[in-house]
Design an enzyme around this catalytic site. Structure first.
Site: not given
Length: 383
Positions: A101, A188, A332
């Site tokens: 990424q 972002y 998670r």
């Protein structure tokens, strides 16, 4: 079995994925210092999870200005490329497929993280609110701090950043990655350009939605030229309702998020991008994506569609079975269960995540989570 659709193989460009279960990007902050270099421990972490159909690394900043959190890995230096090569070699040895990424935080940074203590860069000089950067304070410690006031990029500066994305994509290939993902989500830099709240430019990169999508379009084209569009993914985080905090940061709620993101997805479709990743809100009481949006995403985009965000195996399988998704990311659960595909296939119980070791630290809470076979062996010994 309710989870059977997740266990079916599928294709992604030239790759055949062994299942539809994805390790999505997860910031873990364990890069070696100085230099933000990927380590052998990181290689072990990813290799442990190589039974996923696809692994996508944590965000790797494409340049020093792209960092917003201490100890996150970069993908711009030769040391970093060599470090990532350890990771890709380890994953490939386990017959895994791994994408890198590509990340630039833009304004979600602090002068302490910026070269020469300069202001972070952004589409406009608007300070990020209700969000924190993370800086090192010495002796392996750090603290959360408010982001610094950013400086607006010039048009020439924008061109330089686009070129940096292309170089980072080449670096990823040199490091042995099977493809790359552009991080255009979560407030972002790319998301900042798309957002009407973070981008108030009056030139060709601001104003109308098509102008605000120009930065995304140029990056997608530049990176696709390097890696090939079939080896490229893009991540968005559309949010359809929320608080003022959500509006200014997480997902950057637009006045018309449906139109904003369908138009952004058209950019990917026109470029022939291999997959679209949608990061859904994952906090308590988070709003769900409207079904009408999911259907329009499928109608708009012909590549693979990945959803992630607090998915259970059953919920993810239903979305795949309905034809609205091709891949499901488990964040998670994959941190705490390196053998997650096997656990889902057999209905084995899941380890719980240790929240205290999520960010930074050592092997504890990183590579020491047990696989089911080890737990079963221990139970048998105890019996």
């Amino acid at each position: 079995m309710y989870h059977a659709p997740l266990l079916q193989p599928t294709t992604l460009g030239r790759h055949t994925l062994k299942n539809r279960i994805v390790l999505p990007p997860l910031t873990r902050q364990r890069a070696a210092q100085p230099g933000d270099v990927p380590t052998a421990l990181m290689a072990q972490y990813y290799a442990q999870r190589a039974s996923a159909g696809l692994l996508i690394t944590e965000g790797a900043q494409i340049e020093p200005r792209g960092q917003g959190y201490a100890w996150t890995p970069g993908i711009y230096s030769q040391q970093q490329i060599a470090g990532w090569r350890q990771v890709t070699d380890a994953v490939h040895a386990q017959d895994g497929i791994i994408f890198a990424q590509l990340w630039h935080v833009g304004r979600v940074s602090h002068t302490a993280l910026q070269p020469g203590g300069q202001a972070p860069i952004a589409p406009s000089a608007i300070q990020a609110q209700q969000v924190k950067a993370f800086i090192e304070t010495g002796d392996g410690a750090g603290e959360l701090v408010a982001p610094s006031m950013p400086q607006a990029l010039s048009v020439a500066g924008i061109a330089e950043v686009v070129a940096l994305y292309a170089q980072a994509a080449q670096n990823a290939l040199d490091a042995g990655f099977d493809g790359v993902e552009i991080h255009a989500a979560n407030g972002y830099l790319v998301n900042q350009f798309i957002s009407q709240h973070a981008n108030v430019r009056t030139d060709e990169y601001g104003g109308s939605l098509q102008n605000r999508l120009r930065f995304l379009r140029e990056i997608v084209q530049a990176v696709a030229t390097v890696v090939g569009p079939e080896r490229l993914g893009v991540r968005f985080a559309p949010l359809f309702s929320g608080t003022d905090q959500d509006r200014v940061y997480i997902g950057l709620v637009e006045d018309d998020p449906h139109t904003t993101y369908i138009e952004a997805i058209k950019v990917l479709e026109q470029a022939g991008v291999g997959y679209l990743s949608i990061a859904e809100a994952d906090w308590d009481n988070a709003p769900e994506l409207p079904q009408a949006f999911r259907h329009d995403v499928r109608q708009t985009f012909s590549g693979r569609i990945l959803y992630a965000g607090r998915y259970t195996a059953e919920r993810g399988a239903r979305l795949v079975e309905a034809g609205l998704a091709d891949l499901i990311g488990f964040g998670r659960p994959f941190i705490a269960n390196p053998d997650l595909p096997a656990r889902l296939a057999h209905g084995w119980p899941l380890n719980a995540v240790d929240q205290a070791t999520m960010y930074g630290g050592t092997a504890q809470g990183y590579t020491d989570y047990p696989v089911h076979a080890d737990l079963a062996r221990q139970a048998g010994t105890a019996a």
